[in-house]
Design an enzyme around this catalytic site. Structure first.
Site, short mmCIF file in Angstrom:
data_model
loop_
_atom_site.label_atom_id
_atom_site.label_comp_id
_atom_site.label_asym_id
_atom_site.label_seq_id
_atom_site.Cartn_x
_atom_site.Cartn_y
_atom_site.Cartn_z
N HIS A 53 -14.36 7.54 3.86
CA HIS A 53 -13.12 6.76 3.84
C HIS A 53 -11.96 7.55 4.45
CE1 HIS A 53 -9.31 6.46 1.48
NE2 HIS A 53 -9.32 5.27 2.03
N HIS B 298 -11.28 -1.03 4.71
CA HIS B 298 -11.36 -1.05 3.25
C HIS B 298 -12.29 -2.13 2.71
CE1 HIS B 298 -9.30 2.07 1.08
NE2 HIS B 298 -8.63 2.26 2.20
N HIS C 186 0.83 -1.20 0.00
CA HIS C 186 0.00 0.00 0.00
C HIS C 186 0.86 1.25 0.00
CE1 HIS C 186 -2.69 3.16 1.43
NE2 HIS C 186 -3.60 2.50 0.76
N HIS D 102 -9.77 7.16 8.25
CA HIS D 102 -8.32 7.05 8.35
C HIS D 102 -7.81 8.02 9.42
CE1 HIS D 102 -6.68 4.34 5.28
NE2 HIS D 102 -7.68 4.71 4.49
N HIS E 104 -7.81 -1.08 -4.78
CA HIS E 104 -7.99 -1.62 -3.43
C HIS E 104 -8.72 -2.97 -3.44
CE1 HIS E 104 -6.86 2.50 -2.32
NE2 HIS E 104 -6.44 1.97 -1.19
N HIS F 144 -4.41 6.65 -5.68
CA HIS F 144 -5.49 7.30 -4.91
C HIS F 144 -5.96 8.56 -5.63
CE1 HIS F 144 -3.52 4.75 -1.97
NE2 HIS F 144 -4.70 4.69 -1.37
N PHE G 184 -0.74 7.78 4.93
CA PHE G 184 -0.82 6.76 3.87
C PHE G 184 0.38 5.82 3.79
CE2 PHE G 184 -4.37 8.09 0.75
CZ PHE G 184 -5.30 7.67 1.69
CU1 C2O Z 1 -5.28 3.22 -0.03
CU2 C2O Z 1 -7.77 4.00 2.52
O1 C2O Z 1 -6.31 4.05 1.31
#
Ligand code: C2O
Length: 585
Positions: free
Chosen positions: A333, A366, A182, A337, A212, A203, A353
């Site tokens: 989303h 996710h 990631h 995070h 993802h 992203h 990230f």
């Molecule tokens: Cu690749 Cu929630 O990020």
């Protein structure tokens, strides 16, 4: 919503009462074909039709309805010449993003200071790359809601993650190696193949959902293989439903392999997940559930009749990173995070990230995002669900599979989760009925507000609330006009430093100035970004649907709307280039 009708008791806590009697064959193994990659990408779709579940009317361009399969196959004669179909029906140079050259992975640089980063997430390099073909589905994997899964299920899940963490560090299936996958794809460590001057970033663009999906797919298969259970499916953290909004308790148990110490301590159970989270202004606990439901309605229903507004903006070879995030990516989303990561400026693990996938809850977070993609597709009915562009469908990425084999995968194979061998537990969608009412219904409210015209204000730094009047080029639109064209508010030239947590909310004709209350028709959406390890300026844009919002406020006949941009985090690091209203058919 696409899912199998499994026999399921939502009240059971004694493991998964799954009926697996319709799964008949023994475990399959992945099938691969080794192909040499053509030096020039061609339009000939090797997967043509493989994943066609939707009917031809599901693919539409501005030129009318088209059958993607026929187009791709019909254009087979053009292969060799770099020709490509784009969504406006025209032909253009073929430039889908292709998988990076792993040997050119750099540890990364702070692009502002040109200093090397103190993080290395480059994966092991393997010479042999196989083109991945989805194996035939003999045993469907079942992905349960995390708050409904029982002890037996968690025993398996914890065991699998424990085994993954115990693999040799250099094994690409090792947990940390997986987390690094990631990091590598989001922390600007790869060059874009085809344009060495640009970095690869999956992203904030139309590859967010497909990339993802592949990432979770291999993570899940590795876990299943480690515990020898080909039906193992990842649990989804059902944060879009009030019953599932608390972080599943097992992730917060210190002795669990699912635990991560680098989290915001005030957001552990029993705190309710805040889908409108911003570091600066804590949300009134009473507003969390109504806000969350409005956020979900906005991301899944109100703002997303056009594909780009759900998926994110087009990203091809030559596009600078972050052309524009879709509704779920930039909203719920991103908020979660930031909400889970430590409450420090860099927000590790989940809130940054490069480190985010080091927290096991990342995968359940996710998995829910992935489930929302499936749900959204189900809600579309006959409307198009996929970009017909080869630039999207033929884009490819690299992953290590459950046998530690490096494989090349394509977006076109992600369109149907059942073809990928997994289904989701069916749960309620309470936000579907959460169309928020207007606080105030008053025509001409904007013109009498005394706010300046947008043209006189931008560019502007968002270190305070900015209110502007925006002209509507078309007004008094009929029902037919509205069906034909979506009215969209475009906020463009959004410049942010991607090493910072930034967020702003957007309201239309909102005069009561209670920006913590999102459960009202006046709330139009948000932009948000969690930090990356590197620091670079990006320029991006968002589009927010106005058609239904203006109906709810009863201002269809107004020439102008009053737009408020409310900074919620890092406003001093946000520049807004401009605002306009467009109409898109
Ligand atoms: Cu690749 Cu929630 O990020």
């Amino acid at each position: 919503m696409a899912s199998l009708a499994l026999s399921w008791s939502t009240t059971s806590t004694a493991g998964l009462p799954l009926r697996l009697d319709f799964f008949i064959k023994p475990p399959d193994s992945s099938t691969h074909t080794t192909r040499t990659r053509p030096s020039t990408w061609s339009c000939k779709a090797t997967n043509g039709g493989q994943n066609e579940k939707q009917s031809p009317q599901n693919v539409e361009t501005s030129q009318g309805k088209l059958d993607r399969r026929n187009l791709l196959l019909g254009m087979g004669g053009l292969y060799g010449a770099a020709v490509n179909l784009v969504s406006d029906g025209s032909l253009a140079s073929a430039t889908p993003i292709t998988s990076p050259d792993l040997s050119k992975c750099s540890t990364g640089t702070n692009l502002n200071t040109q200093q090397p980063l103190d993080v290395n997430c480059c994966p092991p390099v393997s010479k042999e790359i196989m083109d991945y073909t989805l194996p035939p589905v003999r045993k469907m994997r079942f992905r349960p809601a995390a708050h409904l899964a029982g002890e037996d299920y968690y025993a398996k899940f914890e065991k699998a993650v424990g085994l993954m963490k115990a693999l040799p560090p250099e094994d690409p299936r090792n947990f940390m190696q997986q987390a690094n996958v990631h990091c590598a794809y989001c922390n600007l460590t790869y060059q874009q193949t085809g344009d060495p001057n640009l970095k690869l970033q999956i992203h904030n663009c139309w590859h967010f959902f497909p990339w993802h999906r592949w990432y979770l797919y291999f993570f899940e298969r590795i876990l299943g293989k480690l515990i020898d259970d080909p039906t193992f499916g990842l649990p989804f953290w059902n944060w879009d439903n009030p019953n599932g909004m608390i972080m599943p308790e097992v992730f917060a148990r210190k002795d669990s392999p699912l635990f991560d110490a680098r989290r915001n301590k005030s957001h552990l159970p029993p705190a309710l997940a805040d889908l409108a989270y911003s570091s600066r202004s804590p949300t009134n606990p009473k507003k969390i559930i109504p806000n969350n439901l409005t956020v979900m309605y906005s991301e899944m229903v109100r703002n997303v009749s056009k594909l780009e507004d759900f998926y994110g903006a087009k990203y091809v070879v030559g596009t600078a990173p972050d052309p524009g995030p879709g509704s779920v990516e930039r909203g719920s989303h991103m908020a979660l995070h930031g909400w889970i990561g430590e409450s420090t400026p860099t927000g590790e693990d989940m809130g940054n990230f490069y480190s985010t996938a080091r927290d096991p809850i990342f995968y359940s977070h996710h998995t829910n995002v992935d489930r929302l993609w499936t749900v959204w597709r189900g809600l579309r009915g006959p409307k198009p669900k996929d970009f017909p562009d080869s630039d999207w469908l033929e884009a490819d990425f690299l992953f290590y599979d459950e046998n530690a084999q490096l494989v090349r995968v394509k977006v076109v194979d992600t369109l149907d989760n059942e073809k990928m061998g997994y289904v989701y537990q069916d749960v309620d969608l309470p936000w579907l009925k959460s169309r928020p009412p207007a606080r105030v219904k008053k025509s001409k409210a904007a013109s009498s507000s005394g706010a300046p015209a947008a043209e006189t204000v931008f560019p502007v730094k968002l270190d305070k609330v900015v209110k502007v009047l925006v002209n509507r080029p078309k007004k008094s639109r009929s029902k037919k006009d509205k069906e034909k064209e979506e009215e969209l508010l475009v906020i463009e030239g959004i410049e942010v430093d991607n090493a910072k947590f930034v967020k702003f909310d957007v309201f239309v004709n909102d005069e009561d100035d209670k920006p913590d209350e999102l459960d009202k028709a006046e709330y139009a959406g948000c932009y948000s970004q969690v930090p990356h390890k590197n620091s670079t300026k990006v320029k991006t844009k968002i589009r927010l649907g106005l058609t239904e919002l203006l109906e709810d406020l009863d201002v269809e006949d107004d020439e102008k709307i009053l737009v408020s941009l409310v900074p919620k985090a890092g406003g001093e690091d946000i520049i807004i280039g401009g605002i306009k209203i467009i109409y898109v058919s």
